[in-house]
Design a protein around this motif. Structure first.
Motif, PDB file in Angstrom:
ATOM      1  N   VAL A 146       4.655  -3.297  12.511  1.00 27.95           N
ATOM      2  CA  VAL A 146       5.380  -2.161  12.844  1.00 27.95           C
ATOM      3  C   VAL A 146       6.423  -1.539  11.859  1.00 27.95           C
ATOM      4  O   VAL A 146       6.329  -0.181  11.626  1.00 27.95           O
ATOM      5  N   SER A 147       7.125  -2.561  11.389  1.00 26.03           N
ATOM      6  CA  SER A 147       8.138  -2.119  10.168  1.00 26.03           C
ATOM      7  C   SER A 147       7.480  -1.525   8.988  1.00 26.03           C
ATOM      8  O   SER A 147       8.144  -0.575   8.315  1.00 26.03           O
ATOM      9  N   VAL A 148       6.145  -1.963   8.659  1.00 24.04           N
ATOM     10  CA  VAL A 148       5.505  -1.188   7.492  1.00 24.04           C
ATOM     11  C   VAL A 148       5.314   0.388   7.902  1.00 24.04           C
ATOM     12  O   VAL A 148       5.531   1.438   6.982  1.00 24.04           O
ATOM     13  N   SER A 149       5.100   0.555   9.267  1.00 29.66           N
ATOM     14  CA  SER A 149       4.870   2.053   9.555  1.00 29.66           C
ATOM     15  C   SER A 149       6.274   2.822   9.535  1.00 29.66           C
ATOM     16  O   SER A 149       6.308   3.862   8.962  1.00 29.66           O
ATOM     17  N   VAL A 150       7.233   2.092  10.114  1.00 27.77           N
ATOM     18  CA  VAL A 150       8.386   2.825   9.970  1.00 27.77           C
ATOM     19  C   VAL A 150       8.943   2.848   8.565  1.00 27.77           C
ATOM     20  O   VAL A 150       9.633   4.051   8.234  1.00 27.77           O
ATOM     21  N   HIS A 151       8.834   1.902   7.666  1.00 28.98           N
ATOM     22  CA  HIS A 151       9.040   2.472   6.151  1.00 28.98           C
ATOM     23  C   HIS A 151       8.461   3.553   5.672  1.00 28.98           C
ATOM     24  O   HIS A 151       9.106   4.353   5.101  1.00 28.98           O
ATOM     25  N   ALA A 152       6.868   3.615   5.705  1.00 26.30           N
ATOM     26  CA  ALA A 152       6.474   4.901   5.388  1.00 26.30           C
ATOM     27  C   ALA A 152       6.827   6.078   5.863  1.00 26.30           C
ATOM     28  O   ALA A 152       6.911   7.013   4.990  1.00 26.30           O
ATOM     29  N   ILE A 153       7.142   6.060   7.349  1.00 22.57           N
ATOM     30  CA  ILE A 153       7.798   7.292   7.991  1.00 22.57           C
ATOM     31  C   ILE A 153       9.062   7.697   7.262  1.00 22.57           C
ATOM     32  O   ILE A 153       9.420   8.658   6.733  1.00 22.57           O
ATOM     33  N   ARG A 154       9.873   6.535   7.133  1.00 18.70           N
ATOM     34  CA  ARG A 154      11.370   6.995   6.484  1.00 18.70           C
ATOM     35  C   ARG A 154      11.069   7.459   5.145  1.00 18.70           C
ATOM     36  O   ARG A 154      11.967   8.261   4.651  1.00 18.70           O
ATOM     37  N   ARG A 155      10.111   6.814   4.367  1.00 19.73           N
ATOM     38  CA  ARG A 155       9.910   7.484   2.893  1.00 19.73           C
ATOM     39  C   ARG A 155       9.540   8.735   3.092  1.00 19.73           C
ATOM     40  O   ARG A 155       9.899   9.730   2.220  1.00 19.73           O
ATOM     41  N   PHE A 156       8.636   9.115   4.037  1.00 22.30           N
ATOM     42  CA  PHE A 156       7.921  10.505   4.240  1.00 22.30           C
ATOM     43  C   PHE A 156       9.111  11.370   4.293  1.00 22.30           C
ATOM     44  O   PHE A 156       9.074  12.747   3.841  1.00 22.30           O
ATOM     45  N   SER A 158      12.250  11.478   3.453  1.00 25.03           N
ATOM     46  CA  SER A 158      12.933  11.729   2.314  1.00 25.03           C
ATOM     47  C   SER A 158      12.155  12.281   1.106  1.00 25.03           C
ATOM     48  O   SER A 158      12.683  13.120   0.238  1.00 25.03           O
ATOM     49  N   ILE A 159      10.677  12.313   1.337  1.00 23.90           N
ATOM     50  CA  ILE A 159       9.978  12.908   0.201  1.00 23.90           C
ATOM     51  C   ILE A 159       9.308  14.584   0.600  1.00 23.90           C
ATOM     52  O   ILE A 159       9.316  15.303  -0.282  1.00 23.90           O
ATOM     53  N   ALA A 160       8.924  14.520   1.738  1.00 24.27           N
ATOM     54  CA  ALA A 160       7.927  15.743   2.208  1.00 24.27           C
ATOM     55  C   ALA A 160       8.844  16.719   2.425  1.00 24.27           C
ATOM     56  O   ALA A 160      10.165  16.694   2.755  1.00 24.27           O
ATOM     57  N   HIS A 161       8.543  18.103   2.145  1.00 26.93           N
ATOM     58  CA  HIS A 161       9.183  19.396   2.224  1.00 26.93           C
ATOM     59  C   HIS A 161       9.646  19.539   3.657  1.00 26.93           C
ATOM     60  O   HIS A 161       8.972  18.897   4.718  1.00 26.93           O
ATOM     61  N   ALA A 162      10.457  20.478   4.044  1.00 25.96           N
ATOM     62  CA  ALA A 162      10.898  20.456   5.306  1.00 25.96           C
ATOM     63  C   ALA A 162       9.837  21.359   6.374  1.00 25.96           C
ATOM     64  O   ALA A 162      10.336  21.187   7.542  1.00 25.96           O
ATOM     65  N   ARG A 163       8.860  21.849   6.017  1.00 30.60           N
ATOM     66  CA  ARG A 163       7.966  22.640   6.922  1.00 30.60           C
ATOM     67  C   ARG A 163       7.093  21.300   7.471  1.00 30.60           C
ATOM     68  O   ARG A 163       6.296  20.909   6.693  1.00 30.60           O
ATOM     69  N   ARG A 164       7.299  20.936   8.612  1.00 29.91           N
ATOM     70  CA  ARG A 164       6.636  19.944   9.424  1.00 29.91           C
ATOM     71  C   ARG A 164       6.196  20.238  10.727  1.00 29.91           C
ATOM     72  O   ARG A 164       6.502  19.666  11.683  1.00 29.91           O
ATOM     73  N   ASN A 165       5.393  21.426  10.735  1.00 29.13           N
ATOM     74  CA  ASN A 165       4.927  22.154  12.015  1.00 29.13           C
ATOM     75  C   ASN A 165       3.644  21.085  12.627  1.00 29.13           C
ATOM     76  O   ASN A 165       3.792  21.008  13.728  1.00 29.13           O
ATOM     77  N   VAL A 166       2.877  20.738  11.596  1.00 30.26           N
ATOM     78  CA  VAL A 166       1.726  19.906  12.112  1.00 30.26           C
ATOM     79  C   VAL A 166       1.618  18.661  11.002  1.00 30.26           C
ATOM     80  O   VAL A 166       1.549  19.065   9.868  1.00 30.26           O
ATOM     81  N   VAL A 167       1.617  17.484  11.581  1.00 29.73           N
ATOM     82  CA  VAL A 167       1.203  16.353  10.688  1.00 29.73           C
ATOM     83  C   VAL A 167       0.006  15.774  11.286  1.00 29.73           C
ATOM     84  O   VAL A 167      -0.237  15.421  12.479  1.00 29.73           O
ATOM     85  N   GLY A 168      -0.950  15.129  10.397  1.00 31.42           N
ATOM     86  CA  GLY A 168      -2.276  14.642  10.676  1.00 31.42           C
ATOM     87  C   GLY A 168      -2.206  13.182  10.408  1.00 31.42           C
ATOM     88  O   GLY A 168      -1.628  12.761   9.276  1.00 31.42           O
ATOM     89  N   ILE A 169      -2.683  12.352  11.190  1.00 29.21           N
ATOM     90  CA  ILE A 169      -2.766  11.132  10.976  1.00 29.21           C
ATOM     91  C   ILE A 169      -4.211  10.515  10.965  1.00 29.21           C
ATOM     92  O   ILE A 169      -5.122  10.717  11.852  1.00 29.21           O
ATOM     93  N   GLU A 249       1.407  22.215  -1.450  1.00 32.65           N
ATOM     94  CA  GLU A 249       2.661  21.374  -1.420  1.00 32.65           C
ATOM     95  C   GLU A 249       2.815  20.483  -0.325  1.00 32.65           C
ATOM     96  O   GLU A 249       3.949  19.948  -0.203  1.00 32.65           O
ATOM     97  N   GLY A 250       2.022  20.117   0.371  1.00 31.15           N
ATOM     98  CA  GLY A 250       2.121  19.008   1.687  1.00 31.15           C
ATOM     99  C   GLY A 250       2.154  17.601   0.946  1.00 31.15           C
ATOM    100  O   GLY A 250       1.844  17.422  -0.420  1.00 31.15           O
ATOM    101  N   THR A 251       2.648  16.674   1.570  1.00 30.66           N
ATOM    102  CA  THR A 251       2.690  15.521   1.200  1.00 30.66           C
ATOM    103  C   THR A 251       1.615  14.417   1.869  1.00 30.66           C
ATOM    104  O   THR A 251       1.441  14.372   3.020  1.00 30.66           O
ATOM    105  N   ILE A 252       0.982  13.464   1.118  1.00 32.26           N
ATOM    106  CA  ILE A 252       0.047  12.346   1.693  1.00 32.26           C
ATOM    107  C   ILE A 252       0.629  11.360   1.411  1.00 32.26           C
ATOM    108  O   ILE A 252       0.922  10.647   0.412  1.00 32.26           O
ATOM    109  N   SER A 253       0.796  10.623   2.491  1.00 33.41           N
ATOM    110  CA  SER A 253       1.208   9.233   2.455  1.00 33.41           C
ATOM    111  C   SER A 253       0.007   8.184   2.718  1.00 33.41           C
ATOM    112  O   SER A 253      -0.788   8.371   3.594  1.00 33.41           O
ATOM    113  N   ILE A 254      -0.066   7.275   1.814  1.00 32.22           N
ATOM    114  CA  ILE A 254      -1.134   6.316   1.808  1.00 32.22           C
ATOM    115  C   ILE A 254      -0.704   4.877   2.247  1.00 32.22           C
ATOM    116  O   ILE A 254       0.034   4.342   1.647  1.00 32.22           O
ATOM    117  N   LEU A 255      -1.227   4.308   3.322  1.00 34.76           N
ATOM    118  CA  LEU A 255      -0.859   3.212   3.954  1.00 34.76           C
ATOM    119  C   LEU A 255      -2.224   2.072   3.688  1.00 34.76           C
ATOM    120  O   LEU A 255      -2.211   1.157   3.784  1.00 34.76           O
TER     121      LEU A 255
END
Length: 341
Positions: A146-156, A158-169, A249-255
């Protein structure tokens, strides 16, 4: 203090060895009570890692997800019997820029040295996190995942721009499910879409705003950012689908972990100005954040119960093999060893 360590010495073969724990070393001694089997553990157990890796790593005690009870604490922080979460990442130096889980000098249990399949585990005081008695211990056993997911979301964040209307997993397995649960808890106002292959699994994502089969994604569907939680050979298709459907300019988090290089459409990465970052493992701050989210959002525990699979009482080496063999044949969920060594 004499200690029993249950090491994998060859694929599918555990043997007990003994070592001595120095009670004068300033470490907290924990007796494991609940251990969770991970895919990485299975790769060692089944011998599916390359032969040179197995030769280098084994013999080694497996398991890096687990909780236990304190039996000795020279710092006075904990009382005997207190439940704690054990942190497998073990840094040897501190860096002001690079996080502990990315330092090449850090060691990781059940990878570079013995994991938690022991009678007792000696841990540095900062490798132990208190576990509130209100948290189900079976769920808490896989807090590391679980903490690995939380870590990735916390990094997201700090990295992703402020427009966060829709996010996909992308990914309907355990990692995608956990990431989705915690993303929705941390960003409740963002629409969350799940992309997967198994309709039964996707039905568990009741908290998401919508789910889509990866073979039937509307051409005009757009997302602002995405998390890839697929891994393996299928990660190529997942990442390229994300590139197709993500806004500029979207951000892709790879886990997702892949054993082989993954080709991706770099032309569109350039044309869209995308940011791609990877996340692996986690550190103490991620464990603390995870525990606080357990307490702030009690519904999370209910969702996580959906991915608890078999619970195996372990009293012997035969039981250890039974737990790992059961885990191999599971269709979904985490296999938990109730550790009674």
């Amino acid at each position: 203090m004499l200690n029993a360590v249950y090491r994998l010495v060859a694929p599918r073969r555990f043997e007990v060895e003994f070592n001595d724990i120095d009670l004068q070393a300033g470490q907290i001694i924990v007796r494991p009570t609940h251990l969770s089997i991970c895919h990485a553990d299975q790769r060692y157990y089944q011998g599916s890692r390359p032969a040179e890796i197995l030769k280098q790593k084994l013999p080694m005690a497996l398991i890096h997800e687990g909780i236990g009870e304190v039996v000795y604490d020279p710092t006075g922080t904990f009382k005997c019997g207190d439940s704690v979460i054990m942190i497998p990442n073990t840094p040897t130096v501190k860096d002001d820029v690079i996080a502990e889980n990315y330092l090449r000098s850090s060691k990781f249990r059940a990878s570079g040295f013995d994991g938690f399949m022991q009678e007792h585990v000696a841990l540095a005081p900062d490798r132990v996190v208190p576990l509130d008695s209100s948290i189900d211990k079976v769920i808490a056993a896989f807090t590391e995942l679980v903490s690995v997911s939380v870590h990735a979301i916390r990094r997201f964040d700090s990295i992703a721009h402020a427009r966060r209307n829709v996010v996909g997993i992308w990914g309907d397995g355990n990692l995608g499910y956990i990431t989705a649960i915690f993303f929705k808890a941390m960003f409740p106002d963002t629409k969350l879409y799940i992309f997967g292959v198994d309709q039964e699994k996707m039905s568990q994502f009741s908290f998401a705003d919508d789910t889509f089969s990866v073979t039937d994604i509307p051409e005009d569907l757009l997302i602002d950012h995405a998390f890839e939680c697929v891994g393996g050979a299928a990660s190529q298709k997942a990442i390229n689908q994300i590139i197709d459907h993500i806004q500029p300019e979207g951000t892709i988090s790879i886990l997702g972990v892949s054993e082989y290089p993954v080709p991706i459409n770099t032309r569109m990465v350039l044309e869209k100005g995308l940011r791609i970052f990877g996340s692996s493992r986690s550190g103490r701050e991620d464990f603390l954040k995870t525990v606080s989210l357990y307490q702030e959002h009690p519904e999370i525990i209910g969702y996580l119960r959906n991915i608890v699979g078999a619970q195996i009482e372990v009293h012997s080496i035969a039981d250890m093999n039974k737990a790992f063999e059961t885990d191999i044949h599971k269709s979904i969920g985490k296999t938990i060893m109730i550790w009674n060594q």
